[in-house]
Enzyme design. Structure first.
Site, PDB file in Angstrom:
ATOM      1  N   SER A  94      32.003 -65.765  48.153  1.00 19.41           N
ATOM      2  CA  SER A  94      32.949 -66.853  48.396  1.00 19.41           C
ATOM      3  C   SER A  94      32.205 -68.173  48.386  1.00 19.41           C
ATOM      4  CB  SER A  94      33.632 -66.655  49.749  1.00 19.41           C
ATOM      5  OG  SER A  94      34.267 -67.842  50.174  1.00 19.41           O
ATOM      6  N   SER A  95      32.908 -69.233  48.016  1.00 23.41           N
ATOM      7  CA  SER A  95      32.280 -70.558  47.983  1.00 23.41           C
ATOM      8  C   SER A  95      31.908 -71.061  49.375  1.00 23.41           C
ATOM      9  CB  SER A  95      33.208 -71.568  47.304  1.00 23.41           C
ATOM     10  OG  SER A  95      34.443 -71.660  47.977  1.00 23.41           O
ATOM     11  N   CYS A  96      32.397 -70.396  50.431  1.00 25.92           N
ATOM     12  CA  CYS A  96      32.072 -70.838  51.791  1.00 25.92           C
ATOM     13  C   CYS A  96      30.629 -70.513  52.170  1.00 25.92           C
ATOM     14  CB  CYS A  96      33.031 -70.229  52.800  1.00 25.92           C
ATOM     15  SG  CYS A  96      32.742 -68.482  53.115  1.00 25.92           S
ATOM     16  N   TYR A 123      31.733 -65.117  58.389  1.00 27.88           N
ATOM     17  CA  TYR A 123      32.087 -64.605  57.056  1.00 27.88           C
ATOM     18  C   TYR A 123      31.038 -65.015  56.035  1.00 27.88           C
ATOM     19  CZ  TYR A 123      34.877 -63.788  52.835  1.00 27.88           C
ATOM     20  OH  TYR A 123      35.322 -63.349  51.616  1.00 27.88           O
ATOM     21  N   LYS A 127      28.517 -62.697  53.606  1.00 26.63           N
ATOM     22  CA  LYS A 127      28.486 -62.797  52.150  1.00 26.63           C
ATOM     23  C   LYS A 127      27.090 -63.166  51.629  1.00 26.63           C
ATOM     24  CE  LYS A 127      32.600 -61.507  51.111  1.00 26.63           C
ATOM     25  NZ  LYS A 127      32.792 -60.272  50.332  1.00 26.63           N
ATOM     26  N   HIS A 166      45.370 -67.969  53.834  1.00 27.61           N
ATOM     27  CA  HIS A 166      44.700 -69.165  53.335  1.00 27.61           C
ATOM     28  C   HIS A 166      45.719 -70.284  53.135  1.00 27.61           C
ATOM     29  CE1 HIS A 166      41.562 -66.132  52.101  1.00 27.61           C
ATOM     30  NE2 HIS A 166      40.830 -67.067  52.650  1.00 27.61           N
TER      31      HIS A 166
END
Length: 295
Positions: A94-96, A123, A127, A166
């Site tokens: 994920s881009s987070c 999270y 990842k 989301h």
């Protein structure tokens, strides 16, 4: 959402020999169950799209669950893919994962260069561990395990939970319900100023299949559109598509999260892949899917 999109894309490209399990049929958090599954099925290629996911409130509320369950899922699948000599595995992150205040757009090399956004840190840490685990199995054992980092996703089979979804699906539901009930105002969490990038899940699926066929490197690769907009602009766009005519109110007591999360997608563009579905078209498709499935 992502798993079903990848399955549709593979069917479209003529693949037929699938090994599929729902989360009810196989609990990927259960190491013994995952070991038995891989030993019995011995898949050649694995798309690891399973994860415990949610919006900003869910991430911040269920911090232990998000860290533990995502670590368990990816550790079990990646390790047993190695044990059963899977030819290639694609891990979806994920881009987070990128630092909260990293320069924009976010290049793959910015990983681990600064502190994470606190609301989704558990999270993101899970990842990041998954990326590093894939790289470690590649370095130590020569496994062809790759990691891809998509931007914010939406599309068919999305989660429309009123609290844990989301932002984009949450707004679709909120505007639709307000339209049906004739509610004069809709509340948007935060100030509306953060900038976000959105990718239709079927575009992500196309990219994943493309990368499974053409990308064999360590480290990670971004998947996105290279375009972003403010949450306020997104809300106005969804409001227009849904046909809601009331007013917007911004609840500034709710957190904004990261100010901006735009991915640098030059790496995947150089390989020859670009997204096909623009945001207005994608939201209209998602809204139609929402009405068919949930209304």
């Amino acid at each position: 959402m992502v798993g079903s999109a990848i399955h549709r894309q593979l069917l479209k490209e003529g693949f037929t020999n699938f090994v599929l399990r729902t989360s009810q049929e196989l609990d990927l958090r259960d190491q013994h169950a995952v070991a038995n599954f891989f030993a019995a099925e011995k898949p050649d290629f694995v798309f690891l799209a399973a994860a415990k996911v949610g919006g900003i409130v869910a991430n911040n509320t269920y911090r232990a669950d998000f860290l533990y369950e995502n670590l368990a899922i990816q550790n079990n699948v990646i390790h047993h893919a190695f044990k059963q000599q899977v030819k290639k595995l694609l891990f979806l992150g994920s881009s987070c994962i990128y630092p909260k205040m990293a320069p924009q757009p976010l290049k793959e090399d910015y990983l681990l260069t600064g502190p994470l956004e606190s609301t989704n840190e558990p999270y993101a840490i899970a990842k990041i561990a998954g990326i590093k685990l894939c790289d470690a199995y590649r370095a130590q054992y020569g496994c062809n395990f790759i990691s891809v980092m998509p931007t914010n996703l939406y599309g068919y089979n999305d989660n429309y939970h009123p609290d844990n979804s989301h932002v984009l699906p949450a707004l679709i539901r909120r505007f639709h319900e307000a339209k049906i009930k004739g509610t004069p105002t809709v509340t948007i969490w935060g100030t509306g100023t953060p900038l976000r990038e959105f990718l239709f899940a079927d575009d992500l699926a196309d990219a994943c299949v493309f990368l499974m066929e053409h990308y064999n490197e360590s480290h990670l690769i971004n998947i996105g559109t290279g375009k972003d907009l403010s949450i306020k602009a997104l809300a106005l766009l969804i409001k227009d598509i849904v046909g809601y005519t009331g007013e917007l109110i911004f609840d500034t007591t709710k957190p904004d999260g990261t100010p901006r999360k735009l991915l640098d997608v030059s790496k995947i563009h150089l390989l020859g892949w670009k997204h096909a579905v623009e945001l207005r078209e994608g939201i209209a498709l998602a809204y139609q899917d929402f009405k068919e499935k949930y209304v």
